[in-house]
Motif scaffolding. Structure first.
Motif, PDB file in Angstrom:
ATOM      1  N   ILE A   8       2.838  12.356   1.003  1.00  0.00           N
ATOM      2  CA  ILE A   8       1.959  11.220   0.738  1.00  0.00           C
ATOM      3  C   ILE A   8       2.184  10.117   1.772  1.00  0.00           C
ATOM      4  O   ILE A   8       1.239   9.455   2.212  1.00  0.00           O
ATOM      5  CB  ILE A   8       2.128  10.724  -0.730  1.00  0.00           C
ATOM      6  N   SER A   9       3.454   9.928   2.205  1.00  0.00           N
ATOM      7  CA  SER A   9       3.669   8.881   3.225  1.00  0.00           C
ATOM      8  C   SER A   9       3.026   9.292   4.539  1.00  0.00           C
ATOM      9  O   SER A   9       2.496   8.448   5.259  1.00  0.00           O
ATOM     10  CB  SER A   9       5.143   8.578   3.496  1.00  0.00           C
ATOM     11  N   LYS A  10       3.096  10.584   4.852  1.00  0.00           N
ATOM     12  CA  LYS A  10       2.472  11.040   6.111  1.00  0.00           C
ATOM     13  C   LYS A  10       0.980  10.725   6.102  1.00  0.00           C
ATOM     14  O   LYS A  10       0.409  10.262   7.070  1.00  0.00           O
ATOM     15  CB  LYS A  10       2.668  12.550   6.259  1.00  0.00           C
ATOM     16  N   ILE A  11       0.330  11.038   4.968  1.00  0.00           N
ATOM     17  CA  ILE A  11      -1.113  10.835   4.859  1.00  0.00           C
ATOM     18  C   ILE A  11      -1.464   9.361   5.025  1.00  0.00           C
ATOM     19  O   ILE A  11      -2.287   8.997   5.859  1.00  0.00           O
ATOM     20  CB  ILE A  11      -1.626  11.299   3.464  1.00  0.00           C
ATOM     21  N   ILE A  12      -0.802   8.499   4.254  1.00  0.00           N
ATOM     22  CA  ILE A  12      -1.214   7.093   4.289  1.00  0.00           C
ATOM     23  C   ILE A  12      -0.806   6.446   5.612  1.00  0.00           C
ATOM     24  O   ILE A  12      -1.516   5.594   6.150  1.00  0.00           O
ATOM     25  CB  ILE A  12      -0.715   6.306   3.036  1.00  0.00           C
ATOM     26  N   LYS A  13       0.333   6.899   6.191  1.00  0.00           N
ATOM     27  CA  LYS A  13       0.732   6.339   7.498  1.00  0.00           C
ATOM     28  C   LYS A  13      -0.290   6.710   8.551  1.00  0.00           C
ATOM     29  O   LYS A  13      -0.621   5.923   9.440  1.00  0.00           O
ATOM     30  CB  LYS A  13       2.123   6.839   7.896  1.00  0.00           C
ATOM     31  N   SER A  14      -0.785   7.931   8.460  1.00  0.00           N
ATOM     32  CA  SER A  14      -1.754   8.383   9.446  1.00  0.00           C
ATOM     33  C   SER A  14      -3.075   7.603   9.285  1.00  0.00           C
ATOM     34  O   SER A  14      -3.704   7.200  10.272  1.00  0.00           O
ATOM     35  CB  SER A  14      -1.912   9.889   9.278  1.00  0.00           C
ATOM     36  N   ILE A  40       0.851  -1.213   0.000  1.00  0.00           N
ATOM     37  CA  ILE A  40       0.000   0.000   0.000  1.00  0.00           C
ATOM     38  C   ILE A  40       0.878   1.252   0.000  1.00  0.00           C
ATOM     39  O   ILE A  40       0.680   2.187  -0.779  1.00  0.00           O
ATOM     40  CB  ILE A  40      -0.924   0.027   1.237  1.00  0.00           C
ATOM     41  N   LEU A  41       1.883   1.234   0.888  1.00  0.00           N
ATOM     42  CA  LEU A  41       2.766   2.403   1.010  1.00  0.00           C
ATOM     43  C   LEU A  41       3.469   2.672  -0.327  1.00  0.00           C
ATOM     44  O   LEU A  41       3.511   3.817  -0.809  1.00  0.00           O
ATOM     45  CB  LEU A  41       3.783   2.146   2.136  1.00  0.00           C
ATOM     46  N   GLU A  42       3.998   1.619  -0.932  1.00  0.00           N
ATOM     47  CA  GLU A  42       4.714   1.797  -2.206  1.00  0.00           C
ATOM     48  C   GLU A  42       3.781   2.322  -3.295  1.00  0.00           C
ATOM     49  O   GLU A  42       4.146   3.204  -4.065  1.00  0.00           O
ATOM     50  CB  GLU A  42       5.346   0.469  -2.644  1.00  0.00           C
ATOM     51  N   LYS A  43       2.551   1.805  -3.291  1.00  0.00           N
ATOM     52  CA  LYS A  43       1.590   2.256  -4.305  1.00  0.00           C
ATOM     53  C   LYS A  43       1.318   3.761  -4.129  1.00  0.00           C
ATOM     54  O   LYS A  43       1.313   4.515  -5.099  1.00  0.00           O
ATOM     55  CB  LYS A  43       0.288   1.450  -4.175  1.00  0.00           C
ATOM     56  N   PHE A  44       1.125   4.168  -2.875  1.00  0.00           N
ATOM     57  CA  PHE A  44       0.836   5.584  -2.622  1.00  0.00           C
ATOM     58  C   PHE A  44       1.999   6.473  -3.052  1.00  0.00           C
ATOM     59  O   PHE A  44       1.799   7.508  -3.675  1.00  0.00           O
ATOM     60  CB  PHE A  44       0.527   5.802  -1.132  1.00  0.00           C
ATOM     61  N   ILE A  45       3.219   6.040  -2.713  1.00  0.00           N
ATOM     62  CA  ILE A  45       4.381   6.869  -3.053  1.00  0.00           C
ATOM     63  C   ILE A  45       4.490   6.990  -4.576  1.00  0.00           C
ATOM     64  O   ILE A  45       4.711   8.076  -5.112  1.00  0.00           O
ATOM     65  CB  ILE A  45       5.665   6.292  -2.420  1.00  0.00           C
ATOM     66  N   LYS A  46       4.268   5.887  -5.247  1.00  0.00           N
ATOM     67  CA  LYS A  46       4.390   5.905  -6.715  1.00  0.00           C
ATOM     68  C   LYS A  46       3.306   6.816  -7.310  1.00  0.00           C
ATOM     69  O   LYS A  46       3.598   7.693  -8.118  1.00  0.00           O
ATOM     70  CB  LYS A  46       4.265   4.449  -7.219  1.00  0.00           C
ATOM     71  N   ARG A  47       2.062   6.628  -6.861  1.00  0.00           N
ATOM     72  CA  ARG A  47       0.984   7.438  -7.435  1.00  0.00           C
ATOM     73  C   ARG A  47       1.096   8.888  -7.022  1.00  0.00           C
ATOM     74  O   ARG A  47       0.751   9.792  -7.773  1.00  0.00           O
ATOM     75  CB  ARG A  47      -0.379   6.848  -7.048  1.00  0.00           C
ATOM     76  N   GLY A  48       1.587   9.092  -5.806  1.00  0.00           N
ATOM     77  CA  GLY A  48       1.815  10.466  -5.341  1.00  0.00           C
ATOM     78  C   GLY A  48       2.847  11.136  -6.235  1.00  0.00           C
ATOM     79  O   GLY A  48       2.705  12.289  -6.643  1.00  0.00           O
ATOM     80  N   HIS A  49       3.893  10.394  -6.544  1.00  0.00           N
ATOM     81  CA  HIS A  49       4.955  10.922  -7.393  1.00  0.00           C
ATOM     82  C   HIS A  49       4.382  11.324  -8.750  1.00  0.00           C
ATOM     83  O   HIS A  49       4.641  12.420  -9.249  1.00  0.00           O
ATOM     84  CB  HIS A  49       6.041   9.849  -7.547  1.00  0.00           C
ATOM     85  N   ASP A  50       3.549  10.453  -9.332  1.00  0.00           N
ATOM     86  CA  ASP A  50       2.937  10.772 -10.631  1.00  0.00           C
ATOM     87  C   ASP A  50       2.068  12.022 -10.529  1.00  0.00           C
ATOM     88  O   ASP A  50       1.897  12.753 -11.493  1.00  0.00           O
ATOM     89  CB  ASP A  50       2.059   9.598 -11.125  1.00  0.00           C
ATOM     90  N   ALA A  51       1.478  12.247  -9.351  1.00  0.00           N
ATOM     91  CA  ALA A  51       0.579  13.401  -9.181  1.00  0.00           C
ATOM     92  C   ALA A  51       1.322  14.623  -8.632  1.00  0.00           C
ATOM     93  O   ALA A  51       0.706  15.585  -8.174  1.00  0.00           O
ATOM     94  CB  ALA A  51      -0.563  13.016  -8.249  1.00  0.00           C
ATOM     95  N   GLN A  52       2.657  14.572  -8.666  1.00  0.00           N
ATOM     96  CA  GLN A  52       3.502  15.679  -8.173  1.00  0.00           C
ATOM     97  C   GLN A  52       3.288  15.984  -6.702  1.00  0.00           C
ATOM     98  O   GLN A  52       3.320  17.137  -6.277  1.00  0.00           O
ATOM     99  CB  GLN A  52       3.271  16.942  -9.003  1.00  0.00           C
ATOM    100  N   LEU A  53       3.040  14.938  -5.904  1.00  0.00           N
ATOM    101  CA  LEU A  53       2.934  15.123  -4.456  1.00  0.00           C
ATOM    102  C   LEU A  53       4.214  14.550  -3.844  1.00  0.00           C
ATOM    103  O   LEU A  53       4.653  13.470  -4.239  1.00  0.00           O
ATOM    104  CB  LEU A  53       1.707  14.376  -3.911  1.00  0.00           C
ATOM    105  N   SER A  54       4.789  15.274  -2.882  1.00  0.00           N
ATOM    106  CA  SER A  54       6.077  14.823  -2.346  1.00  0.00           C
ATOM    107  C   SER A  54       5.911  13.518  -1.579  1.00  0.00           C
ATOM    108  O   SER A  54       4.853  13.230  -1.019  1.00  0.00           O
ATOM    109  CB  SER A  54       6.663  15.894  -1.429  1.00  0.00           C
ATOM    110  N   GLU A  55       7.006  12.761  -1.560  1.00  0.00           N
ATOM    111  CA  GLU A  55       6.983  11.475  -0.863  1.00  0.00           C
ATOM    112  C   GLU A  55       6.690  11.689   0.621  1.00  0.00           C
ATOM    113  O   GLU A  55       5.961  10.915   1.249  1.00  0.00           O
ATOM    114  CB  GLU A  55       8.335  10.777  -1.056  1.00  0.00           C
ATOM    115  N   GLU A  56       7.258  12.780   1.162  1.00  0.00           N
ATOM    116  CA  GLU A  56       7.057  13.063   2.591  1.00  0.00           C
ATOM    117  C   GLU A  56       5.562  13.248   2.886  1.00  0.00           C
ATOM    118  O   GLU A  56       5.015  12.674   3.826  1.00  0.00           O
ATOM    119  CB  GLU A  56       7.839  14.314   2.983  1.00  0.00           C
TER     120      GLU A  56
END
Ligand code: PEP
Ligand code: MN
Length: 360
Positions: free
Chosen positions: A332-338, A314-330
């Motif tokens: 997107i990981s904060k959001i999904i971790k929370s 899940i985490l990897e998917k979010f980071i990858k999709r976040g990256h495609d959507a120009q959202l920083s890894e920091e």
């Protein structure tokens, strides 16, 4: 509305980290004044240093140098205080503005001592954020000043200590300053890029961010020979470089001064944001409903809550999709971790409920 005059927005505060010699203090002040980009002159004369043996400030003699700065330039002068002796010495010397440093804000006894000494005195006092990212401690310190009857108080955001990889000397963590502004909307907020950056090349970027966030002013350290400064050498700039940083800032207009057309345009977009926010809440609610259903199933079948492999995916998917959507890894990981934390929490609650509790 704040007690700082509108024509002083942004309030520009500059001067050396430390007063070192009379000549250094006066030359810095005169050169700053010549740039026309300064409202208040600052200098530390009692320096709270992390390690003993470092330069701990010139002490009271510095107050006389600041009096000379006032005479020569007409600028109000500002000093850091940490106890009642400092406050009394400053009041006797006609110092115009005081500030409480980050290492003092962490100590409620010290802030209270300064506040008690200032009872009945009408002097502006700024409170820096504590070294640690502790909003309550910062707000608590401000309440101590307000409870002492001080009317002209302000906050200074100077970033927060953290360990690990360092871009900044102190991480800005803007959200904490914003939370402070939300909790205490009538208290003006100044930004201190020098102690956030700890280096010269990023001062302008941080100063601009503060202006963009509608801060009321800036405090930036300056020195006639920055490389030779007795404290904080790496982050100080000459008065002329300081003035250039200020000169390059794009000053934004407050929202209440913009045209009706602009306000309507923003309103329209904000309505869209409100709808999206509603969707976020609805989606989170649906997600948590399923999480709880899984929780019940796992409880009934005695299955552990955390499936590490699935979480990793899940985490990897979010980071990858976040990256495609120009959202920083920091981000997107904060959001999904929370979200994941809350999901575990919800399932924990279900798992830990004893049969007897459920029967009731
Ligand atoms: C200073 O302003 O020189 C200072 C000591 O800052 P802080 O309290 O933010 O570390
Ligand atoms: Mn300093």
């Amino acid at each position: 509305m704040s007690w700082i005059a509108d024509h002083h927005k942004p309030l520009l505060i500059s001067g050396p980290c430390s007063a070192e010699t009379e000549d250094q203090v006066i030359e810095t002040a005169v050169r700053l004044q010549k740039t026309g980009q300064i409202h208040v002159f600052r200098a530390g004369i009692w320096k709270p240093r992390t390690r003993p043996g470092a330069f701990e400030g010139v002490g009271k003699i510095g107050l006389q140098w600041l009096q000379k700065v006032k005479e020569i330039t007409g600028l109000p002068v500002m000093v850091e205080v940490a106890n009642s002796d400092h406050v009394e010495a400053c009041l006797n010397a006609g110092i115009d503005i005081l500030w409480i440093g980050a290492r003092t804000t962490v100590n409620p006894f010290a802030v209270q001592e300064v506040a008690d000494t200032l009872k009945g005195v009408d002097i502006p006092v700024f409170l820096k954020n504590p070294v640690s990212p502790d909003l309550e401690l910062w707000i608590g310190g401000m309440e101590r000043l307000l409870n002492a009857g001080l009317q002209k108080v302000g906050a200074i955001h100077r970033g927060f200590y953290f360990s690990g990889e360092k871009v900044y000397r102190n991480r800005p963590q803007w959200q904490i300053a914003i939370d402070f502004k939300t909790a205490m909307p009538n208290i003006p907020m100044i930004n201190d890029p020098s102690h956030i950056c700890g280096r010269r090349d990023m001062l302008g970027k941080i100063a601009q961010q503060a202006i963009d966030l509608d801060f009321n002013g800036l405090m930036i350290e300056s020195h006639i020979q920055p490389d030779d400064a007795w404290s904080d050498a790496k982050q100080q700039v000459t008065p002329e470089v300081y003035a250039n940083i200020i000169h390059q800032l794009i000053i934004r207009q407050p929202e209440h001064q913009v045209s009706n057309e602009a306000i309507e345009y923003l309103e329209r977009l904000r309505k869209k944001i409100d709808l999206i926010d509603d969707e976020i809440i609805n989606i989170l609610t649906s997600r948590m409903e399923i999480v709880r259903e899984i929780g019940h199933y796992k409880k009934d079948h005695n299955i552990v809550i955390l499936q590490s492999q699935r979480w990793k995916e899940i985490l990897e998917k979010f980071i990858k999709r976040g990256h495609d959507a120009q959202l920083s890894e920091e981000f997107i990981s904060k959001i999904i971790k929370s979200i994941h934390d809350e999901s575990i929490e919800q399932q924990e609650k279900i798992m830990s409920k004893r049969q007897s509790d459920q029967d009731i």
